[in-house]
Scaffold this active site. Structure first.
Site, PDB file in Angstrom:
ATOM      1  N   PRO A  11     -25.169   5.564  53.060  1.00  0.00           N
ATOM      2  CA  PRO A  11     -24.992   6.675  53.908  1.00  0.00           C
ATOM      3  C   PRO A  11     -25.862   8.174  54.166  1.00  0.00           C
ATOM      4  CG  PRO A  11     -23.305   6.351  52.849  1.00  0.00           C
ATOM      5  CD  PRO A  11     -24.526   5.115  52.514  1.00  0.00           C
ATOM      6  N   ASN A  12     -25.852   8.025  55.125  1.00  0.00           N
ATOM      7  CA  ASN A  12     -26.057   9.912  54.980  1.00  0.00           C
ATOM      8  C   ASN A  12     -27.876  10.498  55.223  1.00  0.00           C
ATOM      9  OD1 ASN A  12     -23.996  11.004  56.385  1.00  0.00           O
ATOM     10  ND2 ASN A  12     -23.281  10.635  53.715  1.00  0.00           N
ATOM     11  N   ARG A  19     -30.871  17.117  55.722  1.00  0.00           N
ATOM     12  CA  ARG A  19     -29.961  16.968  54.855  1.00  0.00           C
ATOM     13  C   ARG A  19     -30.000  18.040  53.197  1.00  0.00           C
ATOM     14  NH1 ARG A  19     -28.070  11.429  51.955  1.00  0.00           N
ATOM     15  NH2 ARG A  19     -25.903  13.019  50.657  1.00  0.00           N
ATOM     16  N   TYR A  24     -32.059  17.473  48.333  1.00  0.00           N
ATOM     17  CA  TYR A  24     -33.089  16.629  48.640  1.00  0.00           C
ATOM     18  C   TYR A  24     -33.727  16.546  49.506  1.00  0.00           C
ATOM     19  CZ  TYR A  24     -28.286  14.021  48.263  1.00  0.00           C
ATOM     20  OH  TYR A  24     -27.304  13.792  47.398  1.00  0.00           O
ATOM     21  N   ASN A  75     -30.810   2.345  47.869  1.00  0.00           N
ATOM     22  CA  ASN A  75     -30.486   3.488  47.882  1.00  0.00           C
ATOM     23  C   ASN A  75     -28.991   3.047  48.201  1.00  0.00           C
ATOM     24  OD1 ASN A  75     -29.724   5.709  47.801  1.00  0.00           O
ATOM     25  ND2 ASN A  75     -31.358   6.668  48.083  1.00  0.00           N
ATOM     26  N   ALA A  78     -23.576   7.484  48.276  1.00  0.00           N
ATOM     27  CA  ALA A  78     -22.751   7.517  48.348  1.00  0.00           C
ATOM     28  C   ALA A  78     -21.849   6.167  47.452  1.00  0.00           C
ATOM     29  CB  ALA A  78     -21.520   8.020  49.038  1.00  0.00           C
ATOM     30  N   HIS A  81     -21.125   5.475  43.837  1.00  0.00           N
ATOM     31  CA  HIS A  81     -19.997   5.866  43.272  1.00  0.00           C
ATOM     32  C   HIS A  81     -18.736   5.058  43.134  1.00  0.00           C
ATOM     33  CE1 HIS A  81     -23.600   8.312  42.636  1.00  0.00           C
ATOM     34  NE2 HIS A  81     -23.433   8.940  43.403  1.00  0.00           N
ATOM     35  N   ASP A  88     -19.863  -6.206  44.011  1.00  0.00           N
ATOM     36  CA  ASP A  88     -19.379  -7.949  44.420  1.00  0.00           C
ATOM     37  C   ASP A  88     -20.501  -8.127  45.691  1.00  0.00           C
ATOM     38  OD1 ASP A  88     -16.796  -7.393  42.511  1.00  0.00           O
ATOM     39  OD2 ASP A  88     -16.042  -7.656  43.673  1.00  0.00           O
ATOM     40  N   GLU A  99     -32.059  -0.504  42.150  1.00  0.00           N
ATOM     41  CA  GLU A  99     -31.173   0.335  42.232  1.00  0.00           C
ATOM     42  C   GLU A  99     -32.098   1.726  42.675  1.00  0.00           C
ATOM     43  OE1 GLU A  99     -28.150   1.878  39.945  1.00  0.00           O
ATOM     44  OE2 GLU A  99     -26.789   3.611  40.694  1.00  0.00           O
ATOM     45  N   HIS A 101     -32.267   6.338  43.982  1.00  0.00           N
ATOM     46  CA  HIS A 101     -32.183   7.030  43.989  1.00  0.00           C
ATOM     47  C   HIS A 101     -33.606   8.263  44.240  1.00  0.00           C
ATOM     48  CE1 HIS A 101     -27.977   5.705  43.541  1.00  0.00           C
ATOM     49  NE2 HIS A 101     -28.475   4.859  42.284  1.00  0.00           N
ATOM     50  N   LEU A 102     -33.208   9.114  45.070  1.00  0.00           N
ATOM     51  CA  LEU A 102     -33.793  10.394  44.915  1.00  0.00           C
ATOM     52  C   LEU A 102     -34.279  11.453  44.246  1.00  0.00           C
ATOM     53  CD1 LEU A 102     -33.341  10.966  49.375  1.00  0.00           C
ATOM     54  CD2 LEU A 102     -35.363  10.436  48.052  1.00  0.00           C
ATOM     55  N   ARG A 108     -26.403  15.389  37.974  1.00  0.00           N
ATOM     56  CA  ARG A 108     -25.520  16.504  39.312  1.00  0.00           C
ATOM     57  C   ARG A 108     -23.425  16.213  38.352  1.00  0.00           C
ATOM     58  NH1 ARG A 108     -27.414  13.738  44.503  1.00  0.00           N
ATOM     59  NH2 ARG A 108     -26.377  16.017  45.286  1.00  0.00           N
ATOM     60  N   ARG A 112     -20.592  11.611  40.409  1.00  0.00           N
ATOM     61  CA  ARG A 112     -21.815  11.084  40.595  1.00  0.00           C
ATOM     62  C   ARG A 112     -23.065  10.588  39.197  1.00  0.00           C
ATOM     63  NH1 ARG A 112     -23.452  12.788  45.828  1.00  0.00           N
ATOM     64  NH2 ARG A 112     -22.658  14.661  46.126  1.00  0.00           N
TER      65      ARG A 112
HETATM   66  C1  DQA Z   1     -28.181   9.834  46.448  1.00  0.00           C
HETATM   67  C2  DQA Z   1     -27.292  10.242  45.650  1.00  0.00           C
HETATM   68  C3  DQA Z   1     -26.234  10.002  45.049  1.00  0.00           C
HETATM   69  O1  DQA Z   1     -25.079  10.248  45.092  1.00  0.00           O
HETATM   70  C4  DQA Z   1     -26.091  10.202  46.944  1.00  0.00           C
HETATM   71  O2  DQA Z   1     -24.607   9.817  47.635  1.00  0.00           O
HETATM   72  C5  DQA Z   1     -26.435  10.447  48.079  1.00  0.00           C
HETATM   73  C6  DQA Z   1     -27.558  10.158  47.783  1.00  0.00           C
HETATM   74  C7  DQA Z   1     -30.047   9.927  46.052  1.00  0.00           C
HETATM   75  O3  DQA Z   1     -30.255   8.837  47.002  1.00  0.00           O
HETATM   76  O4  DQA Z   1     -29.537  10.721  45.356  1.00  0.00           O
HETATM   77  O5  DQA Z   1     -26.132   9.783  48.719  1.00  0.00           O
HETATM   78  O6  DQA Z   1     -28.098   8.232  46.167  1.00  0.00           O
END
Ligand code: DQA
Length: 149
Positions: A11-12, A19, A24, A75, A78, A81, A88, A99, A101-102, A108, A112
């Site tokens: 998401p997002n 954003r 980011y 990725n 959210a 977390h 699962d 996994e 993450h940016l 943080r 998170r």
């Molecule tokens: C994220 C880190 C997460 O905590 C956050 O909710 C994101 C982006 C990252 O790529 O840094 O949406 O996964």
């Protein structure tokens, strides 16, 4: 024929660029897709890059990856977390899953600093912006070459 890797974004992440750019960065989601395709060419892989805001869709993509032994760069955004459903689904994986993450969630907010998916992933790469995806695809290529997952 090159191996196909799914690059799944939660998401997002479609909002990258607009954003919270102070957190980011200013690169857009299209930039993310381009970086993945460029890295894949260098590594002799194929990528299918997807984004969804929907937990159920992400779970169903992970089921598909497990059925087809497809490696994944994920990725979870959210969902990282708190989504035990995602955790699962990843636990059923039949190929490497990195996994990614940016940002570096460990540096943080407290909420998170927990990843419920990390224990069932092959490994985690975080904190390098779009380079996290390049590094994750490289990790997939290495795991595939050694037969590890
Ligand atoms: C994220 C880190 C997460 O905590 C956050 O909710 C994101 C982006 C990252 O790529 O840094 O949406 O996964």
């Amino acid at each position: 024929m090159s191996i196909r890797v799914l690059v799944l974004n939660g998401p997002n992440l479609s909002r990258l660029g607009a954003r919270e750019p102070d957190i980011y960065g200013t690169a857009s989601y299209d930039d993310l897709v381009r970086v993945c395709h460029e890295a894949a060419v260098e590594l002799g892989l194929e990528v299918d890059v997807r984004q969804t805001d929907d937990e159920a869709e992400l779970v169903s993509w992970l089921h598909g990856a497990a059925d087809t032994h497809t490696p994944v760069v994920l990725n979870p955004a959210a969902f990282t977390h708190y989504s035990y459903a995602l955790r699962d689904a990843i636990a059923m994986r039949t190929a490497p899953l990195i996994e990614v993450h940016l940002t570096n969630p460990a540096a943080r907010e407290t909420f998170r600093q927990i990843s419920v998916v990390a224990p069932v992933a092959s490994g985690t790469i975080a904190g390098f912006g779009l380079d996290s995806y390049r590094l994750a695809l490289r990790a997939v290529a290495t795991l595939l070459a050694t037969g590890a997952r």
